[in-house]
Write an enzyme that holds these catalytic residues in place. Structure first.
Site, PDB file in Angstrom:
ATOM      1  N   THR A   1       0.975  -1.251   0.188  1.00  0.00           N
ATOM      2  CA  THR A   1       0.050  -0.089   0.069  1.00  0.00           C
ATOM      3  C   THR A   1       0.841   1.245   0.085  1.00  0.00           C
ATOM      4  O   THR A   1       2.086   1.166   0.501  1.00  0.00           O
ATOM      5  CB  THR A   1      -0.852  -0.072   1.497  1.00  0.00           C
ATOM      6  OG1 THR A   1      -1.823  -1.241   1.241  1.00  0.00           O
ATOM      7  CG2 THR A   1      -1.603   1.214   1.541  1.00  0.00           C
TER       8      THR A   1
ATOM      9  N   ARG B   1     -14.659  -5.989   0.056  1.00  0.00           N
ATOM     10  CA  ARG B   1     -14.077  -5.573   1.281  1.00  0.00           C
ATOM     11  C   ARG B   1     -13.467  -4.238   1.087  1.00  0.00           C
ATOM     12  O   ARG B   1     -12.899  -4.197   0.037  1.00  0.00           O
ATOM     13  CB  ARG B   1     -13.005  -6.870   1.679  1.00  0.00           C
ATOM     14  CG  ARG B   1     -12.084  -6.286   2.884  1.00  0.00           C
ATOM     15  CD  ARG B   1     -10.941  -5.876   2.449  1.00  0.00           C
ATOM     16  NE  ARG B   1      -9.894  -5.536   3.755  1.00  0.00           N
ATOM     17  CZ  ARG B   1      -8.958  -4.836   3.739  1.00  0.00           C
ATOM     18  NH1 ARG B   1      -8.520  -4.565   2.741  1.00  0.00           N
ATOM     19  NH2 ARG B   1      -8.251  -4.829   5.115  1.00  0.00           N
TER      20      ARG B   1
ATOM     21  N   GLY C   1      -5.885  -3.707   7.794  1.00  0.00           N
ATOM     22  CA  GLY C   1      -6.997  -2.630   7.663  1.00  0.00           C
ATOM     23  C   GLY C   1      -8.227  -2.672   8.653  1.00  0.00           C
ATOM     24  O   GLY C   1      -8.515  -1.682   9.361  1.00  0.00           O
TER      25      GLY C   1
ATOM     26  N   GLY D   1      -1.077  -1.448   6.952  1.00  0.00           N
ATOM     27  CA  GLY D   1      -1.169  -2.501   7.887  1.00  0.00           C
ATOM     28  C   GLY D   1      -2.584  -3.371   7.810  1.00  0.00           C
ATOM     29  O   GLY D   1      -3.296  -3.061   6.677  1.00  0.00           O
TER      30      GLY D   1
END
Ligand code: ASP
Length: 310
Positions: free
Chosen positions: A173, A201, A227, A225
């Site tokens: 990310t 999701r 989520g 990290g």
């Protein structure tokens, strides 16, 4: 000495040196360096923190090793579903998109939501349609899929498990925080989520207050990290609240907020800058791709815990 601050991340995760393909790490490191250099030039010309964080994230979305835009991880049905958010600390305006598949640069669509709609979050196909109406060209979702991510999905399916983007594989990310020469703060985050996640999701990165936050009164934060745990801790807003209500220094506020995520069983990190220009880049995983502009204007990049710190 710079009169601005800029930091980026490319995801926190297991990042074991023995599992990282060295060419992947090299590409990831150069993308971080290049986006920082471009962001620095923009800020040095008097550009805004908002433009700087968007431009860094756009750069990293285009860079294959990272889990955003092209190179996003895949859901359990083999699709790309991306989330992104941006926040302007000067006005606390915010925009996000979630569950989008046909945008090469979800962060720019998030900015359009912020600036050209009365809303803060648009999802799925209507979010893509909104971007199209605003002049953004839609892409074939298959053009965002890479072979490495297909193979990563196969490995996750075989276990089976939902994994952080670069537990096993290169970059993750992406996110950026900045403070410009006028003292304004901004944050931006963009992600494909977690490998083998259920379709539909949505993680923290696209949720204001969870993975992304900016307020000129306190700080700008972009997290990375697990989520679900970041959402359950309202992570990015927690850092802000610890500064405003408990008077914690930025580094202490980030550590405390990360400890809350850890206590729920989640790992990760963040990049954050406060209104006084302090920078924090902490993480609870073995590594986090991260970079910042050093005191003499040079981009610095680090991955593991014992690499240099800012
Ligand atoms: N936070 C992202 C998510 O849960 C994943 C990551 O940061 O690696 O969607």
């Amino acid at each position: 000495m710079n009169d601005f601050i800029l930091a980026v991340h490319g995801g926190a995760g297991a990042l074991r040196p023995d599992l990282l393909a060295s060419d992947e790490e090299t590409v990831a490191r150069s993308a971080l360096t290049e986006c920082l250099a471009a962001g620095r030039d923009l800020l040095a010309r008097g550009g805004s923190a908002l433009d700087a964080v968007e431009s860094c994230v756009v750069w990293l979305e285009a860079s294959e090793p990272f889990n955003a835009g092209r190179g996003s991880v895949l859901t359990s049905s083999g699709r790309v579903e991306m989330d992104a958010a941006i926040m302007d600390g000067a006005t606390r305006s915010a925009g996000s998109v979630a569950c989008v598949s046909r945008l090469a640069h979800p962060i720019s669509a998030a900015r359009l939501v912020m600036e050209r709609s009365p809303h803060a979050l648009l999802v799925g196909e209507p979010a893509e349609r909104f971007a199209l109406e605003q002049g953004v060209a839609l892409v074939d979702p298959r053009s965002l899929v890479t072979r490495a991510r297909r193979e990563q999905l196969e490995r996750a399916r075989a276990r089976p498990r939902v994994s952080l983007d670069h537990d096993e594989l290169g970059g993750g990310t992406v996110g950026a925080v900045a403070r410009d020469a006028s003292g304004h703060l901004a944050a931006a985050s963009s992600t494909g989520g977690m490998t083998n996640q259920l379709p539909g999701r949505v993680g923290d990165s696209g949720l204001i207050g969870a993975g992304t936050w900016a307020d000129d009164e306190s700080c700008a934060v972009s997290g990375t990290g697990h989520g679900e745990l970041y959402m359950r801790c309202a992570f990015a807003h927690e850092v802000d609240a610890l500064q405003r209500h408990a008077g914690l220094e930025l580094a202490a506020a980030c550590e405390r907020a990360l400890a809350r995520v850890l206590a729920l069983g989640g790992r990760g990190g963040c990049v954050a800058v406060d209104r006084g220009g302090k920078l924090a880049l902490p993480f609870t995983t073995p590594g986090m791709y991260r970079g910042w502009i050093g005191p003499t204007g040079e981009p610095r990049v680090a991955v593991f815990a014992d690499d240099e710190s800012c």
